[in-house]
Design a protein around this motif. Structure first.
Motif, PDB file in Angstrom:
ATOM      1  N   THR A 217       0.868  -1.174   0.000  1.00  0.00           N
ATOM      2  CA  THR A 217       0.000   0.000   0.000  1.00  0.00           C
ATOM      3  C   THR A 217       0.910   1.231   0.000  1.00  0.00           C
ATOM      4  O   THR A 217       2.060   1.140   0.394  1.00  0.00           O
ATOM      5  CB  THR A 217      -0.857   0.053   1.286  1.00  0.00           C
ATOM      6  OG1 THR A 217       0.027   0.050   2.405  1.00  0.00           O
ATOM      7  CG2 THR A 217      -1.782  -1.135   1.374  1.00  0.00           C
ATOM      8  N   ARG A 218       0.367   2.356  -0.425  1.00  0.00           N
ATOM      9  CA  ARG A 218       1.211   3.555  -0.425  1.00  0.00           C
ATOM     10  C   ARG A 218       1.304   4.169   0.964  1.00  0.00           C
ATOM     11  O   ARG A 218       2.303   4.730   1.348  1.00  0.00           O
ATOM     12  CB  ARG A 218       0.674   4.567  -1.433  1.00  0.00           C
ATOM     13  CG  ARG A 218       0.987   4.115  -2.866  1.00  0.00           C
ATOM     14  CD  ARG A 218       0.765   5.227  -3.818  1.00  0.00           C
ATOM     15  NE  ARG A 218      -0.605   5.697  -3.692  1.00  0.00           N
ATOM     16  CZ  ARG A 218      -1.118   6.708  -4.363  1.00  0.00           C
ATOM     17  NH1 ARG A 218      -0.358   7.394  -5.187  1.00  0.00           N
ATOM     18  NH2 ARG A 218      -2.371   7.048  -4.224  1.00  0.00           N
ATOM     19  N   SER A 219       0.206   4.048   1.715  1.00  0.00           N
ATOM     20  CA  SER A 219       0.235   4.613   3.065  1.00  0.00           C
ATOM     21  C   SER A 219       0.087   3.498   4.102  1.00  0.00           C
ATOM     22  O   SER A 219      -0.231   2.364   3.767  1.00  0.00           O
ATOM     23  CB  SER A 219      -0.862   5.663   3.225  1.00  0.00           C
ATOM     24  OG  SER A 219      -2.116   5.086   2.941  1.00  0.00           O
ATOM     25  N   LYS A 220       0.322   3.851   5.338  1.00  0.00           N
ATOM     26  CA  LYS A 220       0.311   2.855   6.412  1.00  0.00           C
ATOM     27  C   LYS A 220      -1.098   2.334   6.695  1.00  0.00           C
ATOM     28  O   LYS A 220      -2.080   2.859   6.195  1.00  0.00           O
ATOM     29  CB  LYS A 220       0.934   3.466   7.668  1.00  0.00           C
ATOM     30  CG  LYS A 220       2.429   3.744   7.489  1.00  0.00           C
ATOM     31  CD  LYS A 220       3.067   4.270   8.763  1.00  0.00           C
ATOM     32  CE  LYS A 220       4.539   4.563   8.529  1.00  0.00           C
ATOM     33  NZ  LYS A 220       5.155   5.187   9.736  1.00  0.00           N
ATOM     34  N   ILE A 221      -1.149   1.305   7.540  1.00  0.00           N
ATOM     35  CA  ILE A 221      -2.446   0.635   7.726  1.00  0.00           C
ATOM     36  C   ILE A 221      -3.449   1.481   8.509  1.00  0.00           C
ATOM     37  O   ILE A 221      -4.648   1.402   8.264  1.00  0.00           O
ATOM     38  CB  ILE A 221      -2.272  -0.776   8.347  1.00  0.00           C
ATOM     39  CG1 ILE A 221      -3.615  -1.523   8.421  1.00  0.00           C
ATOM     40  CG2 ILE A 221      -1.602  -0.729   9.718  1.00  0.00           C
ATOM     41  CD1 ILE A 221      -3.500  -3.005   8.688  1.00  0.00           C
ATOM     42  N   PHE A 222      -2.950   2.341   9.428  1.00  0.00           N
ATOM     43  CA  PHE A 222      -3.899   3.141  10.204  1.00  0.00           C
ATOM     44  C   PHE A 222      -3.638   4.644  10.143  1.00  0.00           C
ATOM     45  O   PHE A 222      -4.141   5.401  10.971  1.00  0.00           O
ATOM     46  CB  PHE A 222      -3.900   2.679  11.671  1.00  0.00           C
ATOM     47  CG  PHE A 222      -4.281   1.237  11.838  1.00  0.00           C
ATOM     48  CD1 PHE A 222      -5.522   0.769  11.379  1.00  0.00           C
ATOM     49  CD2 PHE A 222      -3.414   0.328  12.430  1.00  0.00           C
ATOM     50  CE1 PHE A 222      -5.878  -0.567  11.524  1.00  0.00           C
ATOM     51  CE2 PHE A 222      -3.760  -1.009  12.577  1.00  0.00           C
ATOM     52  CZ  PHE A 222      -4.997  -1.466  12.118  1.00  0.00           C
ATOM     53  N   SER A 223      -2.785   5.057   9.200  1.00  0.00           N
ATOM     54  CA  SER A 223      -2.532   6.503   9.077  1.00  0.00           C
ATOM     55  C   SER A 223      -2.113   6.824   7.649  1.00  0.00           C
ATOM     56  O   SER A 223      -1.916   5.926   6.838  1.00  0.00           O
ATOM     57  CB  SER A 223      -1.415   6.946  10.040  1.00  0.00           C
ATOM     58  OG  SER A 223      -0.144   6.608   9.511  1.00  0.00           O
ATOM     59  N   GLY A 224      -1.966   8.109   7.364  1.00  0.00           N
ATOM     60  CA  GLY A 224      -1.622   8.542   6.011  1.00  0.00           C
ATOM     61  C   GLY A 224      -0.122   8.574   5.740  1.00  0.00           C
ATOM     62  O   GLY A 224       0.309   8.937   4.649  1.00  0.00           O
TER      63      GLY A 224
END
Ligand code: ADP
Ligand code: MG
Length: 477
Positions: free
Chosen positions: A17-24
């Motif tokens: 994914t480009r961003s983390k699992i629980f934040s941007g």
């Protein structure tokens, strides 16, 4: 006593994914420490996690590819432990209800296919990294990795040898890359494996006490670490001792495992549902969309390559290991008049050698599928021999143009003109009276020498089949 080895693997796959699992925060690898660590990643009080939809999509994609049950409702849980690279004091994971339930993976360790059960696959966040000695005597903490989405894939204790464990890992590695859910980069830690190993008397129904091996970051070390561990456990049991359930660290330099900590039990982690995240519910439309996005799976594609293109099973397996390579093969096979087998041989032989030499993937090949098809066409229509085609291939790789222009510019076109071949054959026969006599006395082998002479005189361009026929005709006369 005869012992049987039992192995179960837990694999952590970093999702792309480009961003983390629980934040941007960005998940890009290699940034300066703590430059990709927002308030959620460093766990400031009061911040709230927001689930990344893409991470769920990639997990479901994996689950569908292994024929697993997908849990329409899954629950995030807190796994509590203290470690400096985990500022929250807990890791958000999934416990009782993971997103992916039971599935399976078929492997082929060399002595026939075998199905390995997959117990579950759950989503979780990665921790940060300790940088020992990064600033003088101190240990620095880099939280860039904290919150990177992971899929932990837990196998059943179904493997019975180090070779089976490696075959499973390789198959899983190829699959996640094929699906495009992870780059599988082992050096960067995108694909990490913990191995659970036990032994039991052959034929026993109950499992023996296991140890869990950590820190194994290559296929080769998995095999070595497990081998070492099996020997260690056998020595203990044969000396009348008992194996202690514990976590052991593999030391690649010494090729041994050593105790790291006693194995913690699930209750030590005080798992409980994370009150900050509601249960994750997957809607029909979402599941349908993921299903739609699934490519033809490697297993199915392998069988199609065998049936449709007549490839050998081992070749089909190798081609379908990487999706891009399988795509390349199909593009060549569709574009050329040559046999699909020929296309396969050239890709697994010449092309792979050239790609490996430069360490580039097939997408970056200097000879695209149309260009290779063009070269194979010239072999198929006898314009050039397979041997000369290798030189043309090198020239193409070096950017000298397409097959036709290189064949033209270098005058490589095969001599198929009967008159021209006969003339050279006559010359060679006249110059080799000894060999001609030997042949007529029954020494068939000298034909090889005579063919060689003709090829030499034509700089390898005479059609070998015609040369052979012409020589035999004249010698038998
Ligand atoms: P934990 O909760 O400690 O991680 P699990 O029961 O979830 O333990 O199992 C973790 C892994 O260990 C799984 O891959 C499982 O197949 C494997 N495993 C469990 N028992 C054994 C055993 N006796 N020998 C080898 N592997 C085992
Ligand atoms: Mg575990």
């Amino acid at each position: 006593m005869k012992w049987e080895t039992v192995i179960g693997l837990e694999v952590h796959v970093q999702l792309m994914t480009r961003s983390k699992i629980f934040s941007g925060d960005s998940t890009a690898y290699g940034a300066a420490p703590n430059t990709q660590a927002c308030d959620v990643s460093i766990a400031l009080p009061g911040v709230l996690p927001v689930m990344n939809r893409e991470a769920a999509r990639l997990a479901v994609k994996f689950g569908m590819a292994i024929g697993a049950e997908i849990n329409r409702t899954s629950v995030f849980a807190r796994k509590n432990y203290f470690y400096p690279d985990l500022p929250k004091g807990y890791q958000i994971s999934q416990y009782e209800t993971p997103i992916v339930g039971r599935g399976s993976l078929e492997i082929d360790p060399g002595d026939g296919p075998k199905t390995i059960g997959i117990t579950r696959a759950h989503l979780e966040e990665d921790a940060g990294k300790s940088l020992h000695g990064s600033s003088g005597d101190f240990t620095g903490i880099d939280l860039n990795r904290a919150g990177t989405p992971l899929l932990e894939i837990v196998s059943e204790p179904d493997m019975r040898s180090p070779a089976e464990a490696v075959a499973y890992l390789r198959q899983l590695h190829a699959l996640v890359r094929y699906l495009g859910i992870s780059d599988g980069n082992m050096q960067e830690g995108s694909f990490r494996c913990d191995a659970n190993v036990s032994i039991r008397p052959l034929g026993a129904a109950e499992l023996g006490t296991r140890t869990e091996l950590k820190n194994i970051n290559s296929f080769r070390f998995v095999e070595k670490a497990i081998r070492y561990e099996i020997e260690r456990q056998i020595d203990i049991l044969e000396d009348g001792g008992t194996v202690v359930q514990e976590t052991r660290l593999y030391d690649a330099d010494r090729d041994e495992t050593r105790s790291m900590r006693s194995k913690e039990e699930a209750h030590d982690y005080r798992y409980f549902p994370d009150p900050d995240l509601p249960p994750m519910v997957l809607e029909d439309a979402f599941l349908a969309e993921v299903k739609e996005s699934l490519p033809e799976l490697p297993h199915d594609r392998r069988h199609r390559f065998i049936e449709h293109y007549g490839l050998a099973p081992a070749d089909a397996a190798q081609l379908t290991n990487e999706r891009t390579q399988a795509d390349y093969f199909e593009a060549v096979a569709e574009a050329t008049n040559a046999e699909p087998r020929t296309a396969c041989n050239w890709i697994l032989g010449e092309l792979n050698a050239a790609l490996n030499q430069e360490g580039i993937p097939v997408e970056a090949s200097r000879i695209d599928s149309d260009a290779l098809a063009g070269l194979l066409d010239r072999i198929a229509d006898s314009s050039i021999s397979g041997k000369i085609a290798k030189d043309v291939f090198s020239a193409m790789w070096n950017g000298e143009g397409d097959a036709d222009s290189i064949i033209e510019a270098r005058g490589l076109r095969q001599i198929t003109d009967t008159g021209a071949i006969e003339a050279v054959v006559d010359e060679v026969l006249a110059a080799s009276p000894d060999q001609v006599r030997q042949f007529r006395e029954g020494n068939q082998k000298v034909i090889g020498f005579l063919v060689g002479q003709v090829m030499k005189k034509t700089r390898g361009k005479a059609n070998p089949k015609q040369v052979n026929e012409t020589l035999r005709r004249k010698l038998d006369a």
